[in-house]
Write a protein that holds these residues in place. Sequence first.
Motif, PDB file in Angstrom:
ATOM      1  N   ARG A 206       0.877  -1.327  -0.081  1.00  0.00           N
ATOM      2  CA  ARG A 206      -0.116   0.074   0.006  1.00  0.00           C
ATOM      3  C   ARG A 206       0.779   1.208  -0.040  1.00  0.00           C
TER       4      ARG A 206
ATOM      5  N   GLY B 293      -0.386   2.387  -3.389  1.00  0.00           N
ATOM      6  CA  GLY B 293      -1.674   3.098  -2.935  1.00  0.00           C
ATOM      7  C   GLY B 293      -2.776   1.561  -3.090  1.00  0.00           C
ATOM      8  N   THR B 294      -3.744   2.092  -3.634  1.00  0.00           N
ATOM      9  CA  THR B 294      -5.050   0.937  -3.525  1.00  0.00           C
ATOM     10  C   THR B 294      -4.966   0.307  -4.880  1.00  0.00           C
ATOM     11  N   LYS B 295      -3.907   0.368  -5.728  1.00  0.00           N
ATOM     12  CA  LYS B 295      -3.996  -0.539  -6.929  1.00  0.00           C
ATOM     13  C   LYS B 295      -4.322  -1.747  -7.037  1.00  0.00           C
TER      14      LYS B 295
ATOM     15  N   ASN C  64      -5.770  -3.551  -4.131  1.00  0.00           N
ATOM     16  CA  ASN C  64      -6.575  -3.916  -3.296  1.00  0.00           C
ATOM     17  C   ASN C  64      -7.182  -4.943  -3.308  1.00  0.00           C
ATOM     18  N   LYS C  65      -7.738  -5.315  -4.678  1.00  0.00           N
ATOM     19  CA  LYS C  65      -8.436  -6.422  -4.848  1.00  0.00           C
ATOM     20  C   LYS C  65      -7.585  -7.854  -4.802  1.00  0.00           C
TER      21      LYS C  65
END
Length: 47
Positions: free
Chosen positions: A21, A25-27, A29-30
């Motif tokens: 993270r 970042g949130t790239k 997350n999945k």
Amino acid sequence: MINDKGFTARQRMVLDIIDVRENFGTKYNKGLIEAIEYAKTLPQFQK
């Protein structure tokens, strides 16, 4: 891994997630959510 000596599998995974993270970042997350769900099925990740 040397710095992670003495940590549980769960603690190492948390550090890895924080690292991903911080760098992306949130790239991813999945993928992280999928990895967490899979890890929950493994005995070393049980409480």
